[in-house]
Design an enzyme around this catalytic site. Structure first.
Site, PDB file in Angstrom:
ATOM      1  N   SER A  44       0.887  -1.056  -0.040  1.00  0.00           N
ATOM      2  CA  SER A  44      -0.187   0.078   0.078  1.00  0.00           C
ATOM      3  C   SER A  44       0.856   1.293   0.072  1.00  0.00           C
ATOM      4  O   SER A  44       0.364   2.435  -0.522  1.00  0.00           O
ATOM      5  CB  SER A  44      -1.007   0.102   1.297  1.00  0.00           C
ATOM      6  OG  SER A  44      -0.160  -0.019   2.436  1.00  0.00           O
ATOM      7  N   HIS A 250      -0.794   5.611   6.950  1.00  0.00           N
ATOM      8  CA  HIS A 250      -0.497   5.665   5.542  1.00  0.00           C
ATOM      9  C   HIS A 250      -0.077   7.174   5.112  1.00  0.00           C
ATOM     10  O   HIS A 250      -0.667   7.872   5.652  1.00  0.00           O
ATOM     11  CB  HIS A 250      -1.362   4.927   4.606  1.00  0.00           C
ATOM     12  CG  HIS A 250      -1.655   3.669   4.590  1.00  0.00           C
ATOM     13  ND1 HIS A 250      -2.180   2.837   5.409  1.00  0.00           N
ATOM     14  CD2 HIS A 250      -0.958   2.598   3.781  1.00  0.00           C
ATOM     15  CE1 HIS A 250      -2.323   1.601   5.349  1.00  0.00           C
ATOM     16  NE2 HIS A 250      -1.258   1.258   4.424  1.00  0.00           N
TER      17      HIS A 250
END
Length: 268
Positions: A44, A250
């Protein structure tokens, strides 16, 4: 080289969020790499989870038009661009589902992988939902896996990449440290927990860097690029616990363009 959270009502969301630890190059870009095809592999952190603007055909892989691979390809116009990085990918799933994009004509490859292999999702869960002792124990277990089981997994993946793309210039990118210590956070983890998590990231990046070097690949750290923009910095390029939950921990769009892109550009 280098590399967390918090509250009760968000706890169920956090479990899902951390389960998926899953580029604007100037004209002076490596022309040989741009002339060959570019393939973006990985988890990711390469697909761009957290940056938004996800490609409609990428589904749960959440490949973003604001990710460093997409930005680099848009700026450099390689002869082909295969964007196959996927949220939640491990070294095994990268090898099993993404390497079909490689060929003898591939000129440039980027990859992030390793964080999901060693249970950092579980570490994040333990640190957010449990006490300091449980957090530190979980971090220690992850570090042990980084040191003992991850090297062979990375070596196998890198060997498969080289076999599929023998002429490619391969850039392996690391992970940022999550926290600025003695920073602005007034809630969440203890400073001891944050330091342990950063140290675990450093160990992870060190192992990745060594395996990349052993494979003849180029390792590019993002730690310096994210310096001053970690969580608790007051200007974070990383999401903390967030909604939608998959964004948590993230890079934001700014982390992709200001952190990962320069690190990739300098090595590509």
């Amino acid at each position: 080289m280098s590399v967390r959270r918090f509250w009760a009502s968000a706890s169920t969301l956090v479990l899902a969020a951390v389960a998926a630890l899953g580029i604007a190059q100037p004209a002076s870009a490596d022309s040989s790499a741009a002339a060959g095809g570019y393939v973006a592999l990985g988890d990711s952190y390469s697909s761009g989870v957290g940056a938004g603007s996800y490609l409609s055909d990428s589904g749960d892989c959440r490949r973003s038009t604001k990710s460093y691979p997409y930005l680099w390809a848009a700026a450099n116009s390689p002869s082909s661009f295969a964007f196959v990085a996927c949220s939640g990918a491990t070294t095994t799933s990268v090898a099993g589902t993404q390497l079909g994009a490689l060929s003898s004509s591939t000129g440039l490859v980027s990859v992030t992988a390793g964080g999901n292999d060693v249970g950092f999702a579980d570490v994040m869960q333990d640190c957010v939902l449990s006490g300091e002792a449980a957090c530190l124990s979980s971090v220690g277990s992850a570090v042990s896996q980084v040191q003992n089981s991850l090297p062979s997994k990375l070596s196998s993946l890198y060997g498969s990449i080289r076999s599929r793309a023998p002429q490619a210039h391969v850039v392996v990118l690391g992970y940022p440290r999550f926290y600025q210590l003695s920073g602005s956070c007034i809630a969440g983890l203890s400073e001891k927990e944050r330091a342990a998590i950063n140290n675990a990231s450093d160990v992870l990046n060190g192992v990745i860097a060594k395996q990349a070097a052993d494979a003849g690949f180029t390792f590019s750290s993002v730690v310096d690029d994210f310096a001053g923009h970690e969580l608790c910095s007051g200007d974070a390029w990383l999401h903390s616990v967030s909604i939608p939950v998959y964004n948590s921990y993230h890079p934001k769009a700014a982390g992709q363009s200001g952190g990962y892109l320069p690190a990739f550009r300098s090595a590509a």
